[in-house]
Design a protein around this motif. Sequence first.
Motif, PDB file in Angstrom:
ATOM      1  N   ALA A 135      33.274 -32.093  31.314  1.00 40.52           N
ATOM      2  CA  ALA A 135      33.413 -32.992  30.161  1.00 40.52           C
ATOM      3  C   ALA A 135      33.038 -34.430  30.509  1.00 40.52           C
ATOM      4  CB  ALA A 135      34.834 -32.946  29.612  1.00 40.52           C
ATOM      5  N   ASN A 144      30.745 -25.069  26.723  1.00 37.43           N
ATOM      6  CA  ASN A 144      31.358 -24.403  27.910  1.00 37.43           C
ATOM      7  C   ASN A 144      32.102 -23.160  27.527  1.00 37.43           C
ATOM      8  OD1 ASN A 144      30.322 -26.501  29.383  1.00 37.43           O
ATOM      9  ND2 ASN A 144      32.222 -27.630  29.432  1.00 37.43           N
ATOM     10  N   MET A 196      40.420 -23.514  27.248  1.00 34.19           N
ATOM     11  CA  MET A 196      40.870 -24.559  26.335  1.00 34.19           C
ATOM     12  C   MET A 196      40.385 -24.238  24.922  1.00 34.19           C
ATOM     13  SD  MET A 196      40.180 -28.633  26.542  1.00 34.19           S
ATOM     14  CE  MET A 196      40.885 -29.670  25.301  1.00 34.19           C
ATOM     15  N   THR A 199      38.560 -30.430  30.537  1.00 33.44           N
ATOM     16  CA  THR A 199      37.509 -29.434  30.433  1.00 33.44           C
ATOM     17  C   THR A 199      36.473 -29.672  31.536  1.00 33.44           C
ATOM     18  OG1 THR A 199      37.797 -29.367  28.045  1.00 33.44           O
ATOM     19  CG2 THR A 199      35.730 -28.480  28.905  1.00 33.44           C
ATOM     20  N   ASN A 223      31.650 -28.324  23.479  1.00 40.46           N
ATOM     21  CA  ASN A 223      32.106 -26.970  23.201  1.00 40.46           C
ATOM     22  C   ASN A 223      31.155 -25.877  23.684  1.00 40.46           C
ATOM     23  OD1 ASN A 223      34.726 -27.215  21.829  1.00 40.46           O
ATOM     24  ND2 ASN A 223      33.569 -28.434  20.372  1.00 40.46           N
TER      25      ASN A 223
END
Length: 66
Positions: free
Chosen positions: A19, A66, A1, A16, A64
């Motif tokens: 998330a 990940n 993503m 995600t 972010n």
Amino acid sequence: MEKITRETILAEVLKTEGAEKILVKHNVPCLGCAMASMEMDKLKIGEVCQVYGIDSEKLLKDLNKN
């Protein structure tokens, strides 16, 4: 993503991996809200942060990772 920004729609954020756990950690209430569930494809994560007084920079940093 792609990188998650303040303009990213909540429904996209939830795609995600991990998330949801991060959103809970930052006290994002929308996950259990009946009204939000109907608007997940319209709500921007930045708007959610603004309404609930959540530090968007810290949240976006965590999302972010990940």
